[in-house]
Design an enzyme around this catalytic site. Structure first.
Site, PDB file in Angstrom:
ATOM      1  N   ARG A   1       0.814  -1.212   0.000  1.00  0.00           N
ATOM      2  CA  ARG A   1       0.000   0.000   0.000  1.00  0.00           C
ATOM      3  C   ARG A   1       0.855   1.274   0.000  1.00  0.00           C
ATOM      4  NH1 ARG A   1      -3.375  -3.806   2.818  1.00  0.00           N
ATOM      5  NH2 ARG A   1      -2.295  -3.363   4.768  1.00  0.00           N
TER       6      ARG A   1
ATOM      7  N   GLU B   1       4.290 -10.995  14.954  1.00  0.00           N
ATOM      8  CA  GLU B   1       3.689 -11.576  16.147  1.00  0.00           C
ATOM      9  C   GLU B   1       4.245 -12.978  16.384  1.00  0.00           C
ATOM     10  OE1 GLU B   1      -0.807 -12.177  17.989  1.00  0.00           O
ATOM     11  OE2 GLU B   1      -0.535 -11.641  15.895  1.00  0.00           O
TER      12      GLU B   1
END
Lengths: 256, 191
Positions: A143, A180
């Site tokens: 993006r 994560e």
């Protein structure tokens, strides 16, 4: 209403409740607004985001004495009452439980469908960085590729894509960063930037700041001065701003 | 059709654009001469000229949608969209778009891949162009055309920076005009 904001990328996932009060950064320019809230997405009504926008003061290297009036005008144009920013925040769509339950995903594709709001988004960045001797705009896949090139073209800078592994065909340098669970890698072409280049890093959103810090490290390793990181959206509870260390962060909307 | 055959014959911008593209041999595998547009993005004038050529062509064609194919289509499409006053619609690999999507499969050399688009992004009757950096077999562009037509848009043209002189002997792709700036180069003396 209790809301949870989860990290949808990057490391150190923290589950936070939005009712926790937020301390604005020490050098925030504008007074804090009422706390924002994120409504669940409903197809019947557009999501409403009550947002603060704030910015850290530009570091002195970007301002000269003769620039002070212009700079004040630039800051004024980013005042929270600037109608361009309210419009931009209102056309960003929030999608619950994507990519997994509990995450409220900030979808900028709806911003790209609003011609004026998309143009205003680019203009706000261009107004800030034009004439500041920026030679490189680095955009983070994917993006960041949407916002970076228009900014680069408008301010006369090179555009450098920072990509996932094995996408760039030439010789690369890479930087690992934490997710994560596990790690990911970001790559940049050798020779795309030179020592002494002044760079911006662009992405649509900053959460924990893991991706942006990897990009900063990549550029600094080859002697580039990262002037600022710039994103459309910040998730302030995830403290990405702090993770960037000495590198300033500029955002248009803050989603709390 | 090539830009040089369609009003831009001898335009020096085209040569500069071609020269700015780097050829990387044997990427991603032996025998492929990869056309690397990242060096074009480092040349501000050539990059700007690339966008300007597309903008000049589509500005007055009533195009309201610029659809860009992930990821290199994202590097060219938004600037074109902004300049002609159109929406930018990203066409993405699976599971990237967060909202409701439609999907089209397309063939790879081995196996298939899939392109997705948000259903609400484009309305029936809208005139669209599809942008990518390069067209090879045309598989990805065909999938993009199908996605847009499924929601009732009219695909006016597909536009690429680089394309083979003959895409299987045709100047059109699935009946849609194809507009290309430069051909691929075989060898590169610079790298």
């Amino acid at each position: 209403m209790m809301q949870r904001a989860f990290v949808f990328s990057s490391s150190n996932s923290i589950s936070l409740q939005l009712s926790t009060p937020i301390t604005p950064p020490v050098n925030a320019v504008f007074p804090e607004r009422n706390r924002g809230w994120i409504a669940p997405y409903s197809p019947l009504q557009p999501p409403e985001l009550r947002l603060r926008n704030y910015q850290r003061a530009l570091p002195p290297v970007l301002c000269s004495g003769s620039d002070s009036v212009t700079n004040q005008q630039q800051m004024a144009s980013q005042d929270e009452r600037d109608p361009r920013i309210s419009k931009i925040s209102s056309v960003i769509r929030v999608i619950p439980d994507f990519p997994k339950p509990g995450i409220l995903f900030q979808d900028i594709t709806t911003l790209l469908l609003d011609i004026k709001a998309f143009r205003d988004t680019i203009d706000l960045f261009v107004e800030r960085y034009r004439g500041k001797d920026i030679s490189v705009v680095a955009g983070i896949e994917a993006r960041g590729f949407i916002f970076g090139p228009p900014i680069a073209l408008a301010i006369g800078a090179k555009f450098v894509p920072m990509r996932k592994p094995n996408k760039l065909p030439g010789e690369v340098i890479s930087e690992e960063y934490s997710l994560e669970y596990g790690t990911d890698k970001m790559e940049m072409h050798v020779g795309a930037v030179q020592a002494g280049d002044r760079a911006l890093i662009i992405d649509d959103l900053v959460a924990t700041g893991g991706t942006l810090s990897a990009a900063i490290r990549l550029l600094e390793r080859v002697g580039v001065h990262v002037v600022e990181c710039a994103c459309v959206i910040e998730l302030p509870e995830l403290k990405g701003r702090e993770r960037l260390g000495d590198t300033p962060l500029f955002v248009l909307v803050s989603s709390a | 059709m090539f830009a040089a055959e369609n009003g831009l014959k001898g335009d020096p911008r085209l040569q500069a654009i071609s020269d700015a593209i780097r050829v990387v041999p044997h990427f991603p595998k032996q025998g492929i001469m990869f056309q690397d547009i990242t060096t074009l993005l480092l040349d501000h004038k050539a990059f700007k000229d690339t966008v300007d050529i597309f903008v000049d062509r589509y500005r007055d064609m009533g195009v309201s949608v610029v659809a860009g194919v992930e990821a290199r289509g994202f590097m060219f499409g938004p600037s074109i969209a902004l300049a002609i006053g159109a929406k930018f619609v990203p066409l993405r690999k699976p599971k990237k778009l967060p909202g409701e999507v439609i999907a089209e499969a397309y063939e790879l050399e081995y196996g298939t891949d899939c392109l997705e688009m948000h259903v609400e992004a484009v309305h029936p009757g809208e005139r669209a162009i599809v942008i990518d950096d390069l067209v090879a077999t045309g598989g990805t562009l065909s999938a993009a055309i199908r996605l847009l037509e499924r929601v009732g848009a009219e695909v006016v043209e597909c536009a690429c920076v680089i394309g083979l002189r003959e895409v299987q002997g045709q100047r059109r792709l699935d009946g849609k005009p194809l507009y290309i700036l430069v051909e691929p180069r075989e060898v590169d003396g610079c790298y």
